[in-house]
Design an enzyme around this catalytic site. Structure first.
Site, PDB file in Angstrom:
ATOM      1  N   CYS A 205       0.816  -1.076  -0.110  1.00 33.05           N
ATOM      2  CA  CYS A 205      -0.095   0.128   0.156  1.00 33.05           C
ATOM      3  C   CYS A 205       0.941   1.169  -0.015  1.00 33.05           C
ATOM      4  O   CYS A 205       1.107   1.980   1.362  1.00 33.05           O
ATOM      5  CB  CYS A 205      -0.831  -0.065   1.303  1.00 33.05           C
ATOM      6  SG  CYS A 205      -2.012   1.490   1.034  1.00 33.05           S
ATOM      7  N   CYS A 387      -5.889   1.885  -5.929  1.00 36.09           N
ATOM      8  CA  CYS A 387      -5.698   3.115  -4.653  1.00 36.09           C
ATOM      9  C   CYS A 387      -6.470   4.214  -4.366  1.00 36.09           C
ATOM     10  O   CYS A 387      -6.383   4.935  -5.132  1.00 36.09           O
ATOM     11  CB  CYS A 387      -4.086   3.556  -4.625  1.00 36.09           C
ATOM     12  SG  CYS A 387      -3.989   4.165  -3.122  1.00 36.09           S
TER      13      CYS A 387
END
Length: 443
Positions: A205, A387
């Site tokens: 991430c 994302c």
């Protein structure tokens, strides 16, 4: 949703949101397009190392594709954490209960769960050795171990001190996320010097450090202490995000918001009691930076069991981190054809997000079945990554891209680099249910 968030929606945006919310969930939850053929008969033993999203998603898929298979999962983890929600916990949006579940609730029927960790991989012998010394043989192996957070690369760092002296990090655990919010909430009351960091290694991430920076600035603005504060992002790289158009968009936003950026500055050491960070340049020059609040992102690499095994890359860009040597298109090991990788452990150009697992888990499961049936893996994984990049409470960009850094938007009505409530709603409301569907092999 609180009253302030509700005010962000005008009548037209409400209508649009209600009409497109179901479509938005399709970014993650759309079926892969694979029609289930007749189940392959097999007595093979498939071993899965790791019970995160990747390991469990593949296990459920294999249960659907195979008849008679024996599946073993090795992982001592009793709690399943919804890690994409850590940034919401760490910024005061979610309670920690929303990221914690029982791992036992997600185990597929008939699977053997060994509550231990793999300490050694022996791919030549088709076996692993657990931390307790038990040797487990397999016919096929799926590596889903995730990353190792290498805190030892930051001198003086102590994750047990998170939440104290302005020290924070969203990455280690749900408890760390709670501690981070405690420190952020205290900091925003007075303001001061905030230091945000980014290491040079591949990250799970990679958008999280950016989200934390945007949200910290937003919390300061909400508290009325922005004029007493300075927020600076220290990147060990020459950018803040690996996709150029996204990087440029973020930098433009930060310029407008007054967030400073320092490039090629690696966090080398931290003095927690003195609230002082030391950054090193590529030339080795050290700069000491005082702070009132710091968000630390650890360098990441493969766990030792992979890094020290024959499964790791031995040369090239991924060798230093010990990442799993897989073909980026098939996710099959390049030297051991009965081994596949899923999720963050893979040594591929991109793809350390939960959304990557959503697209790649069906492919990995199908390719493993293909190998069992004597066929060549026939599908191609393009490195899909997604994302939802929060820019403030109530607003986010929905960014999707592939291995080449090309934007690959799934929804024609959403402009990838345009922040709005829809991206926030996806992150806040829709993505955990979609994640759970992926976890259980339903999509």
């Amino acid at each position: 949703m609180n009253a302030r968030q509700d005010d962000l929606l005008d009548t037209n945006r409400r209508r649009w949101l209600m009409g497109s919310a179901a479509a938005g969930a399709a970014v993650w939850a759309a079926p892969s397009g694979q029609a289930l053929a007749a189940r392959l008969q097999t007595k093979a033993h498939v071993l899965i190392a790791g019970s995160g999203l990747g390991g469990l998603a593949v296990a459920h898929r294999l249960n659907q594709f195979l008849d008679g298979v024996r599946i073993t999962i090795i992982d001592r983890k009793e709690e399943h954490n919804y890690q994409p929600g850590y940034t919401l916990v760490a910024t005061g949006v979610w309670p920690v209960s929303k990221v914690r579940d029982r791992n036992a609730d997600f185990m597929p029927a008939g699977v053997t769960w060994i509550k231990d960790m793999v300490a050694e991989f022996d791919p030549a012998g088709n076996a692993v050795v657990t931390a307790s010394g038990v040797r487990v043989r397999y016919d096929y192996l799926v590596v889903a171990t995730g990353t190792h957070q290498d805190w030892s690369q930051i001198e003086g760092m102590d994750i047990s001190a998170l939440g104290q002296h302005g020290l924070t990090s969203v990455y280690p655990s749900p408890e760390a996320a709670v501690a981070t919010w405690t420190a952020m909430d205290a900091f925003r009351q007075k303001g001061g010097q905030a230091v945000m960091t980014l290491p040079a290694t591949p990250l799970k991430c990679a958008g999280a450090p950016l989200k934390m920076t945007f949200m910290l600035r937003d919390r300061l603005a909400q508290a009325g202490t922005l004029d007493k504060s300075k927020v600076t992002f220290y990147s060990a790289l020459g950018n803040v995000f690996g996709v150029n158009v996204v990087n440029d968009n973020v930098i433009s936003r930060w310029n407008d918001l007054g967030i400073g950026v320092e490039y090629t500055q690696r966090l080398k050491a931290i003095d927690i009691g003195r609230r002082q960070a030391t950054f090193a340049s590529p030339e080795g020059n050290a700069t000491e930076v005082p702070y009132d609040f710091i968000h630390v992102v650890p360098p990441m690499r493969a766990p030792d069991a992979i890094k020290d095994s024959d499964l790791a890359w031995k040369e090239g860009a991924f060798a230093a981190g010990g990442w799993l040597e897989v073909d980026k298109s098939t996710l099959q090991h390049r030297r051991f054809p009965n081994v596949f990788g899923i999720g963050d452990i893979n040594g591929t150009p991109r793809g350390k997000t939960a959304a990557t697992v959503k697209k790649s888990a069906p492919i990995v499961a199908q390719h493993l079945v293909d190998v069992m049936a004597g066929r060549q893996p026939g599908q191609t994984f393009d490195g899909y990554t997604s994302c939802p990049l929060i820019v403030k409470e109530g607003s986010a960009m929905l960014i999707e891209f592939d291995y080449e850094g090309r934007l690959t938007p799934s929804l024609p009505m959403v402009e990838p680099l345009q922040a709005g409530y829809f991206g926030w709603f996806m992150k806040y409301r829709l993505l955990k249910p979609a994640y759970m569907a992926v976890l259980k092999g339903r999509v």
